[in-house]
Design a protein around this motif. Sequence first.
Motif, mmCIF file in Angstrom:
data_model
loop_
_atom_site.group_PDB
_atom_site.id
_atom_site.type_symbol
_atom_site.label_atom_id
_atom_site.label_comp_id
_atom_site.label_asym_id
_atom_site.label_seq_id
_atom_site.Cartn_x
_atom_site.Cartn_y
_atom_site.Cartn_z
ATOM 1 N N TYR A 14 -4.832 4.322 -0.805
ATOM 2 C CA TYR A 14 -3.648 4.918 -0.190
ATOM 3 C C TYR A 14 -3.830 5.067 1.314
ATOM 4 O O TYR A 14 -4.939 5.261 1.800
ATOM 5 N N ARG A 15 -2.716 5.019 2.035
ATOM 6 C CA ARG A 15 -2.677 5.531 3.394
ATOM 7 C C ARG A 15 -2.378 7.020 3.292
ATOM 8 O O ARG A 15 -1.563 7.429 2.461
ATOM 9 N N VAL A 16 -3.011 7.817 4.131
ATOM 10 C CA VAL A 16 -2.884 9.275 4.025
ATOM 11 C C VAL A 16 -2.292 9.852 5.302
ATOM 12 O O VAL A 16 -2.736 9.534 6.409
ATOM 13 N N VAL A 73 -4.935 13.379 -8.021
ATOM 14 C CA VAL A 73 -4.745 11.939 -7.787
ATOM 15 C C VAL A 73 -4.518 11.168 -9.089
ATOM 16 O O VAL A 73 -3.954 10.075 -9.067
ATOM 17 N N GLU A 101 -7.488 5.348 8.651
ATOM 18 C CA GLU A 101 -6.765 5.399 7.381
ATOM 19 C C GLU A 101 -6.008 6.714 7.216
ATOM 20 O O GLU A 101 -5.165 6.840 6.323
ATOM 21 N N PRO A 127 6.790 8.839 2.598
ATOM 22 C CA PRO A 127 5.742 8.848 1.571
ATOM 23 C C PRO A 127 6.214 8.400 0.196
ATOM 24 O O PRO A 127 7.372 8.591 -0.173
ATOM 25 N N HIS A 128 5.270 7.830 -0.556
ATOM 26 C CA HIS A 128 5.474 7.557 -1.985
ATOM 27 C C HIS A 128 5.130 8.801 -2.802
ATOM 28 O O HIS A 128 5.745 9.073 -3.827
ATOM 29 N N ARG A 130 0.852 -1.189 0.000
ATOM 30 C CA ARG A 130 0.000 0.000 0.000
ATOM 31 C C ARG A 130 0.883 1.232 0.000
ATOM 32 O O ARG A 130 1.889 1.313 0.695
ATOM 33 N N LYS A 131 0.475 2.215 -0.781
ATOM 34 C CA LYS A 131 1.264 3.429 -0.895
ATOM 35 C C LYS A 131 0.759 4.484 0.086
ATOM 36 O O LYS A 131 -0.400 4.478 0.502
ATOM 37 N N THR A 132 1.659 5.386 0.422
ATOM 38 C CA THR A 132 1.357 6.454 1.372
ATOM 39 C C THR A 132 1.503 7.800 0.683
ATOM 40 O O THR A 132 2.472 8.038 -0.042
ATOM 41 N N VAL A 133 0.533 8.680 0.904
ATOM 42 C CA VAL A 133 0.606 10.041 0.387
ATOM 43 C C VAL A 133 0.663 11.014 1.559
ATOM 44 O O VAL A 133 -0.052 10.865 2.551
ATOM 45 N N TYR A 154 -7.854 9.780 -2.537
ATOM 46 C CA TYR A 154 -6.710 8.885 -2.278
ATOM 47 C C TYR A 154 -7.136 7.675 -1.447
ATOM 48 O O TYR A 154 -6.687 6.554 -1.691
#
Length: 242
Positions: free
Chosen positions: A29-31, A209, A54, A79-80, A4-7, A24
Motif C-alpha cells: 500500500y501507499r500510506v 490490515v 512510501e 484513499p481506498h 496500488r492501493k492507498t490507505v 500496510y
Amino acid sequence: MMQRKTVLLLGANSDVAKASILQYIQLGYRVIAASRSTEALRLFVAKEISQPGEVTILPFDATDFQSHAGFYAQLPEKPHVVVYAAGYLQPNEVALHDFDGSFRMMQVHYAGAVSILNIIVTDMGNDRLERIIGLSSLSGVRGRKSNFIYGSTKAAFTQYLAGLRQYLFARRVTVNVIVAGYIRSKMTAGLSLPEALLLEPAFIARAVVQAGKAFTIVPGFKWKLIYLLLKWMPERLVAKLP
C-alpha cells in the motif's frame, strides 16, 4: 498492471497506527499518515521504513473540525482504505471533575471521527473507497464504574460505525470496528493492567490490515470471551465489576 492501493491513517501517531503503517507497507500500500504529531511520525518513518517516500505525512487534528474539509481536499490522492485510530484517555476519576478532559475524549473519539468520516463518505467522486476501519474498545461494550466516560465515547463511535456500515452497504464499502482490549501502548503506560491480558500493537495492527467482512473484530481469543461475557452479563453482575 494492478493499481496500488492507498490507505489513509487518521491519528497515525498511535502505537497501533504505527504498527499498521509497517504492515500496510509490507502489503504494497501507499500510506498517508495524518496526525497532530507530525515530527514524531517523521522520526518513526525515518527509523523504521527503508523507503520513507512510501509514506506521506500530513498534519491532522481530530478536534479542529473546521480544518477537516480542507485537509481532505488537499490529500495527494483519494484513499481506498481509511483507518481512524485517534485516541485520548483521561482517567475516569479525573474526567468526572474535569469536563475539559471529558470533552476532549468526546471530540477525539466521536465528534472528530464523525466530522472527517462524513466528509470522506459523502465524496461521491471517490469511487476507489472500499473500506473504513475504526479503532474502538471493549470499554464501550458495557458501562462500568471505573471507565464509563471513556467507554461512552467509544460506544458512541461504535454505534456511528454500525450505522455507517448500513449507509454504505449499497456502495459496497465495508465498515469494520476493531473492539480491542488492553493494548501495551503509550496511552496505557502507567496504568495497572493485568500482564496476561495485554496485547501488542502489532497484533492489533494485524487485525486492522487483515479485516474481512465482519463488522465487529475482537483481536485475541481471551478478549473474544471477555467481549461475549460483557455483552450478555446480567446488570447485577456488571455492577460488581471494577
